[in-house]
Write an enzyme that holds these catalytic residues in place. Structure first.
Site, short mmCIF file in Angstrom:
data_model
loop_
_atom_site.label_atom_id
_atom_site.label_comp_id
_atom_site.label_asym_id
_atom_site.label_seq_id
_atom_site.Cartn_x
_atom_site.Cartn_y
_atom_site.Cartn_z
N ASP A 129 -5.94 -4.77 1.54
CA ASP A 129 -4.56 -4.77 1.03
C ASP A 129 -4.35 -5.94 0.07
O ASP A 129 -5.29 -6.38 -0.58
CB ASP A 129 -3.60 -4.84 2.25
CG ASP A 129 -2.33 -4.03 2.02
OD1 ASP A 129 -1.53 -4.43 1.16
OD2 ASP A 129 -2.14 -3.01 2.69
N HIS A 165 3.04 -6.97 1.00
CA HIS A 165 2.63 -5.67 1.56
C HIS A 165 1.58 -5.82 2.65
O HIS A 165 1.73 -5.29 3.75
CB HIS A 165 2.10 -4.81 0.41
CG HIS A 165 1.82 -3.40 0.76
ND1 HIS A 165 0.58 -2.96 1.18
CD2 HIS A 165 2.61 -2.31 0.77
CE1 HIS A 165 0.63 -1.67 1.41
NE2 HIS A 165 1.85 -1.24 1.18
N ASN A 256 2.79 8.56 -0.77
CA ASN A 256 4.26 8.70 -0.80
C ASN A 256 4.71 9.65 -1.89
O ASN A 256 5.76 9.50 -2.48
CB ASN A 256 4.91 7.32 -1.04
CG ASN A 256 4.66 6.37 0.11
OD1 ASN A 256 4.29 6.78 1.20
ND2 ASN A 256 4.88 5.10 -0.13
N SER A 323 2.23 3.64 4.03
CA SER A 323 1.58 2.34 4.23
C SER A 323 1.94 1.73 5.57
O SER A 323 1.16 0.97 6.14
CB SER A 323 2.02 1.34 3.15
OG SER A 323 1.30 1.51 1.97
#
Ligand SMILES: [Ca+2]
Length: 378
Positions: A129, A165, A256, A323
């Site tokens: 990430d 994130h 998404n 996520s």
């Protein structure tokens, strides 16, 4: 051509929670409450000499020569210097330390599994990430290592997460059980910050390949990839296959790009590869998040709407996205694997599928919501 990937989130920042530092009791007459300890017995005459009125002596303790007083700052400073006074301390407000359990943690039976004795102990989870803020109050005891695929000064530190994130994803897997912040699915799992996305949340397939290679070489049990792109890469697929063949469980966000009507094949890469578990996002009522990608590759569902977790600098925030769903599955996998260490990654994956709670249309939910309790008791 360098194919760019982006993080699967960024839809809404619902709320930011900041736990404020403690404050003294301020009052509008310029006086504050102080705890004053005498060196010897309490002498009210001394207080009177310092201009303290009877009604400003708020409490007199029995077991120690301590009084609670209303004082100006000037009076307090003067008292400190008197030899008959031992301590003068502001009566600081004590806040109840509270840990919030995000709804998704209970949804995936984390507490019930904890009560059986499993919390992800010894499981290594690589978070591919934007990095993890390893100094976060609710993460630092679980962050055990890291690696960045970047060499530039802004991005080479895996423990610097300029986006937030990766830190959020990490908290869902394994935020610490303490008196503050949130709680992760597998509260004792080991987290590894594998920074394959830069501080803007972008990365390349080459970078992900490097992150997967590092994960294999460093003995990771589970890889979480809350990221993806819309174009396929034969080489990236081979890296995912390699990890899977080496015994690593590979989990990724489905994407998404879902349509409101839930139709169409919109799952991204690497989630779409056969060696990777594609995770869809659901809400508190077990309905698909309207953004959650759909298609035959969707394999499991997990909470991904309004998910509270850790963000850098000891902050907390609520995000939406697949996520946020993927790390719920990574955490659940850590719980089951701890309980059933003899399972191969392929067997673990089958067990996750078999014990999921069916939520309907498999293109939207795959096998359904992950439920580790049944898997562990089986
Ligand atoms: Ca906590």
């Amino acid at each position: 051509m360098k194919k760019l990937l982006s993080v699967f989130f960024a839809i809404t920042l619902l709320l930011g929670m900041v736990f404020s530092p403690t404050m003294g009791f301020a009052s509008n007459d310029g006086k504050n409450e102080y705890l004053v300890q005498f060196d010897g017995k309490i002498e009210k005459g001394l207080l009177k000499a310092f201009g303290v009125k009877d009604q400003e002596i708020l409490h007199t303790f029995d077991l120690l020569p301590v009084v609670t007083l209303k004082l100006t700052e000037k009076q307090a400073n003067a008292l400190v210097n008197n030899p008959k006074i031992k301590y003068v301390e502001e009566n600081a407000q004590v806040q109840a330390l509270v840990q919030t359990i995000p709804w998704g943690i209970n949804k995936v039976q984390s507490q019930e599994v904890f009560n059986l004795g499993y919390s992800g102990n010894g499981m290594k989870v690589a978070i591919l990430d934007t990095g993890i803020d390893r100094y976060h109050e609710d993460l630092f005891t679980n962050v055990k290592g890291g690696f960045s695929v970047f060499t530039d000064s802004a991005n080479r530190d895996p423990y610097y997460d300029g986006s937030g994130h990766g830190t959020h994803v990490a908290g869902t897997v394994a935020a610490v059980d303490n008196d503050l912040g949130v709680l992760g699915v597998a509260r004792h799992a080991d987290l590894y910050a594998v920074k394959v996305l830069n501080n803007s949340g972008s990365g390349s397939y080459e970078g992900i390949a490097k992150g997967i290679e590092w994960s294999i070489q460093n003995g990771m049990d589970i890889i979480n990839m809350s990221l993806g792109g819309s174009s396929s890469s034969a080489i990236l697929e081979q890296w995912c296959n390699l990890a899977y063949n080496e015994g690593v469980l590979v989990v990724a966000a489905a994407g998404n790009s879902g349509r409101r009507n839930g139709r169409g094949d919109t799952v991204g890469y690497p989630a779409k590869y056969a060696s990777v578990i594609a995770v869809a996002a659901t809400d508190q009522s077990d309905n698909r998040g309207s953004f959650s990608s759909t298609g035959p590759a969707v394999e499991l569902s997990a909470p991904g709407v309004g998910i509270l977790s850790t963000t850098p600098n000891n902050n907390y925030a609520s995000y939406n996205g697949t996520s946020m769903a993927s790390p719920h599955v990574a955490g659940v996998a850590a719980l089951i694997w701890e309980a059933k260490p003899n399972l191969t990654n392929v067997q673990l994956r089958q067990l996750l599928q078999q014990t999921a709670k069916n939520l309907g249309d498999s293109n939207q939910y795959g096998y359904g919501l992950v439920q580790p309790l049944a898997a562990i008791q089986q």
